[in-house]
Motif scaffolding. Structure first.
Motif, PDB file in Angstrom:
ATOM      1  N   MET A  80      -8.765   5.221  11.170  1.00 42.75           N
ATOM      2  CA  MET A  80      -7.773   5.286  10.075  1.00 42.75           C
ATOM      3  C   MET A  80      -8.443   4.979   8.739  1.00 42.75           C
ATOM      4  N   ASN A  93      -7.995  16.384   6.498  1.00 42.19           N
ATOM      5  CA  ASN A  93      -7.108  17.224   7.317  1.00 42.19           C
ATOM      6  C   ASN A  93      -7.850  18.470   7.794  1.00 42.19           C
ATOM      7  N   SER A  98      -6.482   9.313  10.972  1.00 43.12           N
ATOM      8  CA  SER A  98      -5.215   9.047  10.269  1.00 43.12           C
ATOM      9  C   SER A  98      -5.538   8.634   8.834  1.00 43.12           C
ATOM     10  N   ASP A 108       6.586   8.909   6.142  1.00 42.89           N
ATOM     11  CA  ASP A 108       5.820   9.571   7.209  1.00 42.89           C
ATOM     12  C   ASP A 108       5.810  11.097   7.052  1.00 42.89           C
ATOM     13  N   ARG A 164       2.257  11.401   3.568  1.00 44.89           N
ATOM     14  CA  ARG A 164       2.236  10.378   4.614  1.00 44.89           C
ATOM     15  C   ARG A 164       1.517   9.147   4.096  1.00 44.89           C
ATOM     16  N   LYS A 168      -0.308   3.461  10.440  1.00 47.39           N
ATOM     17  CA  LYS A 168      -0.819   4.457  11.390  1.00 47.39           C
ATOM     18  C   LYS A 168       0.289   5.452  11.749  1.00 47.39           C
ATOM     19  N   ALA A 197       0.958   7.703   8.795  1.00 47.42           N
ATOM     20  CA  ALA A 197      -0.111   8.697   8.641  1.00 47.42           C
ATOM     21  C   ALA A 197      -0.040   9.756   9.740  1.00 47.42           C
ATOM     22  N   ASP A 198       0.493   9.367  10.901  1.00 48.99           N
ATOM     23  CA  ASP A 198       0.597  10.326  12.004  1.00 48.99           C
ATOM     24  C   ASP A 198       1.939  11.063  12.007  1.00 48.99           C
TER      25      ASP A 198
END
Ligand code: AMP
Ligand code: GLY
Length: 430
Positions: A68, A86, A93, A206, A272, A316, A319-320
């Motif tokens: 992360m 990405n 993450s 998110d 996110r 986390k 980010a997910d």
């Protein structure tokens, strides 16, 4: 619990507070801070790496099995670090918005257009370039003083001018469009002046409609007591903010947070991470002064003390893309941060002054901002804002007294701090 090795990008007081919080989590494996500062080795390992050098960050992440990346400041986000990872390492993450989302901070004109598109309350405005400067002069004449001029792009917090008279406003418009802030002021947003008291609301999003609201804070931007003198990177912060009560926060949620979250989704903008709403309370009605795409500094140094939940699983999950039912518990206690700064700041100031007394402080946490170690290993100043002393208390007054005691105990030549942090919100309540 699966442990994640984490890379935190940044070097200020905000990153110190994030490092402190992240290091407490049972979900944290190794914590690295790039580049970090003189205080962050208490909570992780400093890595000499520029957050803007994406290939170098990628290499570090690969070599160290980082799961992360938490992006502390806006520059890497506006430059597209989320999109970079990405594409290259989607399994990592990254806590932060995509480049398109980061434009909420990277371009004030984009942010204003976004708010207009989604009916989010903000000051009336228009944007101008060198080609339309005459229209800009006419727009200024339609407004009442003081006049608010904002460089469209990032300007290290210095891109907003508030001018008392029309002549100064017109001259400044010309200077800004002429390159006063380089290409950042090639477009200038002129907006109506709003009168009220400000606060900072932080939302962890998110990107799929899930979000959590963090403790509300208020920062103190100017160098002088009574909010006088030039702007700084922040002289202190308090949380909670008494005027941000349930009635006010319901308005913030319904009129600002939800339309922002929904607006991002409807425009296919991946977000996110943390959304920072710079709000102003105009006679009980919240309006947006600005968006930032990261946590506030020094607000984070107070806010982290009031988050009772483990922030790592929350970041986390955000980010997910799925916050699910994770709770963000907020302490009913107050937290106050007082910043000790170098004499002369925000003008020029000396560096390398030896800092003493830090080991005698027990009732507060010290979040270093501008500190480093010299060749002899002594802790020395390396920036304008040196150390934030943060404390919890049953109320703002109690937390404040602890933070004041701490900044009085630590010492370096030229030390200065504001003695009126929190005074306005405490007076507001009575
Ligand atoms: P910003 O860089 O957008 O945070 O602006 C710096 C500061 O200027 C804000 O925190 C406010 O105190 C002030 N400011 C910005 N826009 C306005 C406005 N429309 N009316 C009144 N004050 C403003
Ligand atoms: N405290 C204001 C900011 O972080 O921009």
């Amino acid at each position: 619990m699966n442990k994640t090795d984490i890379l935190l990008l940044g070097s200020g007081g905000r990153e110190s507070a994030l490092a402190w919080k992240i290091s407490q989590s049972p979900a944290t494996g190794k914590l690295y801070i790039a580049p970090g500062n003189g205080g962050t080795p208490q909570w992780g390992e400093n890595i000499a790496l520029s957050p803007l050098d994406f290939p170098a960050v990628e290499k570090f992440v690969r070599d160290h099995g980082i799961g992360m990346v938490v992006v502390g400041n806006e520059d890497p986000l506006v430059a597209g670090i989320w999109d970079y990872f990405n594409e290259k390492m989607p399994e990592v993450s990254v806590v932060g918005p995509s480049k398109a989302g980061a434009a909420l901070e990277g371009s004030k004109d984009f942010a204003k257009q976004f708010m207009v598109r989604h009916g989010i309350p903000t000051a009336r405005y228009r944007s101008f370039t060198a080609e339309t400067i005459e229209d800009g002069y006419r727009f200024l004449e339609e407004l009442k003083p003081p006049y608010v001029l904002k460089a469209d792009g990032l300007a290290a917090g210095k891109g907003v001018l508030i001018l008392p008279d029309i002549k100064e406003a017109k001259d400044s418009l010309k200077e800004m469009l002429g390159g006063m802030f380089g290409s950042s002021s090639a477009t200038v947003v002129i907006e109506e002046f709003l009168s009220g008291i400000e606060c900072s609301v932080f939302v962890l999003s998110d990107g799929n409609g899930g979000y959590r609201i963090l403790p509300v804070a208020k920062d103190y931007k100017r160098i002088g007591e009574g909010d006088t003198g030039p702007n700084t990177g922040g002289m202190g912060a308090v949380s909670p903010v008494p005027f941000a009560d349930d009635v006010f926060m319901t308005k913030v949620r319904e009129r600002i947070i939800k339309p922002t979250i929904d607006g991002l989704i409807s425009e296919n903008i991946t977000y996110r991470g943390f959304i920072f709403l710079g709000l102003i309370n105009v006679a009980g009605e919240p309006m947006v002064i600005e968006y930032n795409v990261r946590m506030g500094d020094p607000e984070t140094e107070a806010v982290m003390l009031r988050i009772d939940s483990d922030l790592v699983p929350l970041m986390k999950a955000a980010a997910d893309g799925n916050l699910g039912s994770l709770e963000l518990l907020i302490s009913p206690e107050a937290a106050v941060t007082v910043m000790a700064v170098s004499g002369g700041y925000p003008g020029s100031y000396p560096k390398g002054k030896v800092i003493t007394g830090t080991e005698q402080i027990t009732g507060s946490i010290l979040f270093h901002a501008g500190t480093t170690r010299n060749a002899e290993g002594q802790l020395v100043t390396s920036g304008g804002r040196v150390i934030a002393a943060s404390s919890r208390g049953n109320d703002i007054e109690e937390a404040l007294q602890r933070s004041f005691a701490a900044v009085q105990t630590l010492d370096f030549e030229g030390k200065y701090f504001r003695r009126d942090i929190g005074r306005d919100v405490m007076d507001w309540k009575v």
